[in-house]
Design a protein around this motif. Structure first.
Motif, PDB file in Angstrom:
ATOM      1  N   GLY A  33     -63.424 -64.035 -24.046  1.00 31.54           N
ATOM      2  CA  GLY A  33     -64.370 -63.228 -24.811  1.00 31.54           C
ATOM      3  C   GLY A  33     -64.592 -63.826 -26.190  1.00 31.54           C
ATOM      4  O   GLY A  33     -64.025 -64.868 -26.532  1.00 31.54           O
ATOM      5  N   PRO A  89     -68.793 -51.005 -28.468  1.00 35.86           N
ATOM      6  CA  PRO A  89     -67.963 -52.057 -27.868  1.00 35.86           C
ATOM      7  C   PRO A  89     -68.824 -53.060 -27.114  1.00 35.86           C
ATOM      8  O   PRO A  89     -69.788 -52.686 -26.436  1.00 35.86           O
ATOM      9  CB  PRO A  89     -67.045 -51.288 -26.909  1.00 35.86           C
ATOM     10  CG  PRO A  89     -67.411 -49.849 -26.993  1.00 35.86           C
ATOM     11  CD  PRO A  89     -68.460 -49.664 -28.022  1.00 35.86           C
ATOM     12  N   GLY A  90     -68.499 -54.315 -27.264  1.00 34.14           N
ATOM     13  CA  GLY A  90     -69.243 -55.356 -26.569  1.00 34.14           C
ATOM     14  C   GLY A  90     -70.626 -55.612 -27.125  1.00 34.14           C
ATOM     15  O   GLY A  90     -71.416 -56.330 -26.522  1.00 34.14           O
ATOM     16  N   GLN A 113     -71.318 -59.370 -27.778  1.00 31.35           N
ATOM     17  CA  GLN A 113     -71.495 -60.114 -26.534  1.00 31.35           C
ATOM     18  C   GLN A 113     -72.872 -59.798 -25.930  1.00 31.35           C
ATOM     19  O   GLN A 113     -73.590 -60.694 -25.489  1.00 31.35           O
ATOM     20  CB  GLN A 113     -70.383 -59.736 -25.539  1.00 31.35           C
ATOM     21  CG  GLN A 113     -70.454 -60.488 -24.218  1.00 31.35           C
ATOM     22  CD  GLN A 113     -70.170 -61.990 -24.391  1.00 31.35           C
ATOM     23  OE1 GLN A 113     -69.142 -62.372 -24.921  1.00 31.35           O
ATOM     24  NE2 GLN A 113     -71.109 -62.816 -23.962  1.00 31.35           N
TER      25      GLN A 113
END
Lengths: 244, 243
Positions: free
Chosen positions: B114, B195-196, B199
């Motif tokens: 990640g 969250p994320g 990404q």
């Protein structure tokens, strides 16, 4: 007070020269040792007691004073050349070692010698005070002689000053910039000595303060570089080990 | 400006009533001498508040918001913009994404790691560049009285005082906590970023945009490295000639 300043400068310069002996043996930047040794000798000769002793030994005609001038020229030449090269000031190096620098050195040396020869120099006298007092002509010659003696160091210092000021503002490590600042103060102080004839007699001590402070600044600036290199420690040791 | 000691003490008595300073320091990992010094000076660093709130399971951003200087943090709930999210991805992660996208199928192997956590080596400058409309620095300077060159110097050093970070967010009209993420004072989760989110923003970048961005970052990195090498060379020359 002035005595203390003189002897402090002598000790500082002598200690700096002695600290270069290991590098002298290792053949690393030997000209720094020679410059500091010459500087120490010059300071010794500029102090009244040692001057009289040495000049008497040389015949009592103040040849020691002429010697002192050339020793200063030599010391400042080597030292300034190293400093300019170290701080990457190629213009400074060029001004000292190039045609202009050699011309300045030759011309000033000639004036110095001619003045000295034309003077009646018998009788050892620190600072040629008694020589100047002998006659009107001698007084004038001593004045020119002194000016010539201060001119070459002033030229060299002005040559390296811009490089030092640049280094102070550069992104070099703080210690090296501090060192550059000290060297810059020294390089400003020495050309100021050209103004000595304008200093009123009552403030004569200023001459000594300016002269010896300048030398102390140079020596302290160099010492600071050595401290910084010691601090930088291993990494730089490895690099120079590779180059050797 | 750091937080006034009085307000800090008031806050602390609410967070950890009847707890000795020694205990607070032990739990939060703040050095006792550091805290004592900050109290004596009457100015407590934001990092102290952040460390203590983490130790007592309080959201650091909410904790900061209880102080007058940062009261705006409470009411601000703007989500991070796409550009901000991407600016907080480390250059190496961007490059890795370029490689993953351009490599032939199956050659990159399974289990790609990640994104590395915020902040990264140039996060502050990248963040300000991401939200700058060309006038941002002037507006921040006018609002805070900090000289533009001092502001730029902080960005170059990848630092930004928390108060300036918030002022920058405000001047750019983005979420007020973003700057605190970029400077590493708080994490993206603490700042309320989904969250994320980084990404996801990275995945939404087109190949062209990603490659161009990675190229810009690489160029900036090259300039910085070259400057460092020049400085190093200069120092070496001094050692060579004068030591």
């Amino acid at each position: 007070m002035i005595e203390i300043l003189q002897w402090t400068t002598l000790i500082a310069s002598g200690a700096a020269a002695l600290s270069r002996i290991p590098n002298l043996v290792r053949r690393k930047n030997r000209s720094i040792f020679y410059a500091l040794a010459l500087l120490t000798l010059a300071i010794l000769l500029s102090i009244r007691g040692p001057y009289l002793a040495i000049d008497t030994l040389l015949g009592g005609t103040n040849v020691a004073n002429l010697l002192l001038r050339f020793i200063i020229f030599g010391a400042i030449f080597f030292l300034a050349l190293r400093i300019a090269a170290g701080f990457g000031d190629s213009r400074g190096v060029q001004l000292i070692r190039g045609r202009a620098g050699m011309l300045a050195l030759g011309l000033i040396s000639a004036v110095l010698v001619v003045c000295f020869v034309l003077m009646d120099t018998s009788g050892s006298s620190a600072g040629l005070v008694d020589v100047a007092a002998k006659s009107q002509q001698n007084a004038l010659l001593v004045e020119y002689y002194g000016a010539a003696g201060r001119a070459y160091p002033a030229y060299v210092c002005l040559a390296i000053l811009p490089g030092m000021l640049r280094a102070v503002r550069s992104p070099l490590p703080a210690m090296l910039r501090m060192s550059a600042a000290l060297l810059a103060v020294g390089s400003i102080a020495i050309p100021l000595s050209l103004l000595f004839p304008l200093v009123p007699p009552g403030l004569g001590f200023l001459r000594f303060v300016v002269n010896y402070t300048a030398i102390l600044c140079f020596v302290a600036g160099l010492a600071l570089i050595w401290v910084a290199s010691g601090r930088a420690g291993r990494k730089h040791g490895r690099v120079s080990a590779q180059r050797r | 400006m750091p937080l006034p000691a009085k307000a800090f003490q008031r806050w602390l008595s609410g967070v950890a009533p009847d707890t000795s300073t020694a205990d607070i320091c032990r739990v939060s990992g703040v050095k006792r001498t550091t805290l004592a010094q900050q109290m004596v000076r009457g100015k407590v660093a934001e990092t102290t508040v952040v460390s203590i709130s983490r130790a007592y399971n309080i959201n650091p951003v909410a904790a900061l918001a209880t102080f007058d200087t940062y009261s705006g943090l409470a009411s601000s709930s703007l989500p991070p913009t796409e550009k901000e999210l991407v600016s907080q991805i480390a250059t190496v992660d961007l490059l890795r994404a370029v490689i993953v996208r351009t490599a032939p199928e199956g050659s990159t192997g399974p289990g790609q790691p990640g994104l590395s956590p915020t902040p990264h080596a140039t996060s502050v400058k990248n963040w300000v560049d991401a939200i700058d409309d060309g006038e941002l620095r002037h507006r921040v300077s006018a609002a805070t009285g900090v000289a533009p060159q001092n502001y730029s110097a902080q960005l170059t050093a990848n630092r930004l005082a928390p108060e300036l970070a918030v002022a920058t967010s405000r001047a750019a009209g983005v979420g007020l906590a973003s700057g605190l993420v970029a400077t590493g004072l708080v994490t993206e989760t603490e700042a309320g970023w989904p969250p994320g989110a980084r990404q996801a923003a990275l995945d939404r970048l087109s190949d062209g945009d990603l490659t161009a961005l990675a190229g810009e970052r690489l160029q900036a990195m090259g300039r910085t490295l070259r400057r460092q090498e020049q400085d190093q060379e200069q120092t070496e020359r001094i050692w060579e000639n004068l030591v």
